[in-house]
Design a protein around this motif. Sequence first.
Motif, PDB file in Angstrom:
ATOM      1  N   ALA A   1       0.824  -1.213   0.000  1.00  0.00           N
ATOM      2  CA  ALA A   1       0.000   0.000   0.000  1.00  0.00           C
ATOM      3  C   ALA A   1       0.858   1.264   0.000  1.00  0.00           C
ATOM      4  O   ALA A   1       0.456   2.291  -0.552  1.00  0.00           O
ATOM      5  CB  ALA A   1      -0.924  -0.004   1.214  1.00  0.00           C
ATOM      6  N   LEU A   2       2.040   1.200   0.587  1.00  0.00           N
ATOM      7  CA  LEU A   2       2.903   2.381   0.704  1.00  0.00           C
ATOM      8  C   LEU A   2       3.845   2.596  -0.488  1.00  0.00           C
ATOM      9  O   LEU A   2       4.195   3.731  -0.802  1.00  0.00           O
ATOM     10  CB  LEU A   2       3.743   2.290   1.982  1.00  0.00           C
ATOM     11  N   GLU A   3       4.258   1.531  -1.144  1.00  0.00           N
ATOM     12  CA  GLU A   3       5.295   1.650  -2.177  1.00  0.00           C
ATOM     13  C   GLU A   3       4.933   2.568  -3.351  1.00  0.00           C
ATOM     14  O   GLU A   3       5.789   3.347  -3.787  1.00  0.00           O
ATOM     15  CB  GLU A   3       5.732   0.262  -2.666  1.00  0.00           C
ATOM     16  N   PRO A   4       3.714   2.542  -3.880  1.00  0.00           N
ATOM     17  CA  PRO A   4       3.420   3.460  -4.987  1.00  0.00           C
ATOM     18  C   PRO A   4       3.587   4.931  -4.590  1.00  0.00           C
ATOM     19  O   PRO A   4       4.156   5.726  -5.334  1.00  0.00           O
ATOM     20  CB  PRO A   4       1.963   3.145  -5.351  1.00  0.00           C
ATOM     21  N   ARG A   5       3.117   5.295  -3.417  1.00  0.00           N
ATOM     22  CA  ARG A   5       3.257   6.681  -2.954  1.00  0.00           C
ATOM     23  C   ARG A   5       4.726   7.007  -2.712  1.00  0.00           C
ATOM     24  O   ARG A   5       5.194   8.100  -3.045  1.00  0.00           O
ATOM     25  CB  ARG A   5       2.426   6.886  -1.684  1.00  0.00           C
TER      26      ARG A   5
ATOM     27  N   LEU B   1       9.715  -2.700   6.210  1.00  0.00           N
ATOM     28  CA  LEU B   1       8.670  -2.322   7.154  1.00  0.00           C
ATOM     29  C   LEU B   1       8.560  -3.472   8.138  1.00  0.00           C
ATOM     30  O   LEU B   1       8.664  -4.636   7.748  1.00  0.00           O
ATOM     31  CB  LEU B   1       7.366  -2.131   6.388  1.00  0.00           C
ATOM     32  N   GLU B   2       8.366  -3.146   9.416  1.00  0.00           N
ATOM     33  CA  GLU B   2       8.177  -4.209  10.399  1.00  0.00           C
ATOM     34  C   GLU B   2       7.132  -3.800  11.418  1.00  0.00           C
ATOM     35  O   GLU B   2       6.946  -2.617  11.694  1.00  0.00           O
ATOM     36  CB  GLU B   2       9.498  -4.589  11.080  1.00  0.00           C
ATOM     37  N   ILE B   3       6.455  -4.799  11.935  1.00  0.00           N
ATOM     38  CA  ILE B   3       5.469  -4.595  12.989  1.00  0.00           C
ATOM     39  C   ILE B   3       6.025  -5.276  14.235  1.00  0.00           C
ATOM     40  O   ILE B   3       6.321  -6.474  14.204  1.00  0.00           O
ATOM     41  CB  ILE B   3       4.095  -5.180  12.601  1.00  0.00           C
ATOM     42  N   VAL B   4       6.185  -4.506  15.296  1.00  0.00           N
ATOM     43  CA  VAL B   4       6.760  -5.026  16.535  1.00  0.00           C
ATOM     44  C   VAL B   4       5.872  -4.641  17.708  1.00  0.00           C
ATOM     45  O   VAL B   4       4.989  -3.801  17.583  1.00  0.00           O
ATOM     46  CB  VAL B   4       8.195  -4.499  16.760  1.00  0.00           C
TER      47      VAL B   4
ATOM     48  N   ALA C   1       4.382  12.182   7.686  1.00  0.00           N
ATOM     49  CA  ALA C   1       3.051  12.764   7.470  1.00  0.00           C
ATOM     50  C   ALA C   1       2.250  11.958   6.447  1.00  0.00           C
ATOM     51  O   ALA C   1       1.098  11.584   6.708  1.00  0.00           O
ATOM     52  CB  ALA C   1       3.175  14.218   7.035  1.00  0.00           C
ATOM     53  N   TRP C   2       2.833  11.670   5.256  1.00  0.00           N
ATOM     54  CA  TRP C   2       2.025  10.958   4.265  1.00  0.00           C
ATOM     55  C   TRP C   2       1.843   9.481   4.617  1.00  0.00           C
ATOM     56  O   TRP C   2       0.799   8.902   4.331  1.00  0.00           O
ATOM     57  CB  TRP C   2       2.519  11.163   2.836  1.00  0.00           C
ATOM     58  N   VAL C   3       2.852   8.864   5.270  1.00  0.00           N
ATOM     59  CA  VAL C   3       2.674   7.471   5.707  1.00  0.00           C
ATOM     60  C   VAL C   3       1.557   7.416   6.747  1.00  0.00           C
ATOM     61  O   VAL C   3       0.701   6.524   6.710  1.00  0.00           O
ATOM     62  CB  VAL C   3       3.997   6.876   6.263  1.00  0.00           C
ATOM     63  N   GLY C   4       1.538   8.376   7.666  1.00  0.00           N
ATOM     64  CA  GLY C   4       0.470   8.439   8.658  1.00  0.00           C
ATOM     65  C   GLY C   4      -0.897   8.564   8.012  1.00  0.00           C
ATOM     66  O   GLY C   4      -1.863   7.924   8.446  1.00  0.00           O
ATOM     67  N   GLY C   5      -0.996   9.370   6.949  1.00  0.00           N
ATOM     68  CA  GLY C   5      -2.259   9.506   6.223  1.00  0.00           C
ATOM     69  C   GLY C   5      -2.698   8.202   5.582  1.00  0.00           C
ATOM     70  O   GLY C   5      -3.875   7.825   5.655  1.00  0.00           O
ATOM     71  N   VAL C   6      -1.759   7.499   4.963  1.00  0.00           N
ATOM     72  CA  VAL C   6      -2.088   6.208   4.342  1.00  0.00           C
ATOM     73  C   VAL C   6      -2.528   5.214   5.419  1.00  0.00           C
ATOM     74  O   VAL C   6      -3.507   4.480   5.253  1.00  0.00           O
ATOM     75  CB  VAL C   6      -0.886   5.654   3.526  1.00  0.00           C
TER      76      VAL C   6
ATOM     77  N   GLU D   1      -6.053   5.807   6.545  1.00  0.00           N
ATOM     78  CA  GLU D   1      -7.027   5.275   5.582  1.00  0.00           C
ATOM     79  C   GLU D   1      -7.147   3.764   5.691  1.00  0.00           C
ATOM     80  O   GLU D   1      -8.247   3.212   5.618  1.00  0.00           O
ATOM     81  CB  GLU D   1      -6.615   5.650   4.157  1.00  0.00           C
ATOM     82  N   LEU D   2      -6.016   3.086   5.852  1.00  0.00           N
ATOM     83  CA  LEU D   2      -6.015   1.622   5.924  1.00  0.00           C
ATOM     84  C   LEU D   2      -6.557   1.111   7.263  1.00  0.00           C
ATOM     85  O   LEU D   2      -7.136   0.034   7.314  1.00  0.00           O
ATOM     86  CB  LEU D   2      -4.602   1.073   5.723  1.00  0.00           C
ATOM     87  N   ASP D   3      -6.306   1.862   8.318  1.00  0.00           N
ATOM     88  CA  ASP D   3      -6.671   1.467   9.682  1.00  0.00           C
ATOM     89  C   ASP D   3      -6.274   0.003   9.921  1.00  0.00           C
ATOM     90  O   ASP D   3      -7.119  -0.872  10.115  1.00  0.00           O
ATOM     91  CB  ASP D   3      -8.172   1.677   9.914  1.00  0.00           C
ATOM     92  N   PRO D   4      -4.941  -0.274   9.916  1.00  0.00           N
ATOM     93  CA  PRO D   4      -4.463  -1.649   9.930  1.00  0.00           C
ATOM     94  C   PRO D   4      -4.711  -2.421  11.222  1.00  0.00           C
ATOM     95  O   PRO D   4      -4.688  -3.638  11.224  1.00  0.00           O
ATOM     96  CB  PRO D   4      -2.966  -1.508   9.682  1.00  0.00           C
TER      97      PRO D   4
END
Length: 157
Positions: free
Chosen positions: A12-16, A27-30, A58-63, A66-69
């Motif tokens: 989801a992040l790579e195109p932006r 990217l990692e989730i810890v 800022a833009w990663v936070g916006g994405v 939207e995704l609300d992972p």
Amino acid sequence: MLTAKEKSLLSALEPRAASEGVEIVTLEIVGSKKAPTIRVYIDAAGGISFDELARTQAWVGGVMDELDPFPGAYMLEVSSPGIDRPLRTPEHFARFAGETVTVKTTGPIDGRSSFTGELLGFEDGCVIVAADGADTFRIPYDNIKKARVKGTIDFSA
């Protein structure tokens, strides 16, 4: 190397990121499931400045909004890859040939699952590492759990 959730967020992040002139190194989730931390490591051709980190945050936070992972709260960290840069893609392994790396595998290769040595490159689906000063190991890309450049600092310069 990445979990399904990490792959989904990365996709989801790579195109932006490409349109912003930034590479997402990994990217990692810890952390806990109730309050996880999403870490996004970025790089760019000229390196990463504090201003670039702030813009990207800022833009990663916006994405992510939207995704609300994750239901509930989570933390977001955007960082440069640092001196011990993670290696994730075949392109990373080709680009950093000649560097000293550490590679951990998901299963043993020749009786071991940890390798430290010179990265010789990427060929035919394998990462090639000269470890222990002489032995060359062909590590199947699909067998890599984690890989990093082993950072060094020369204080004599």
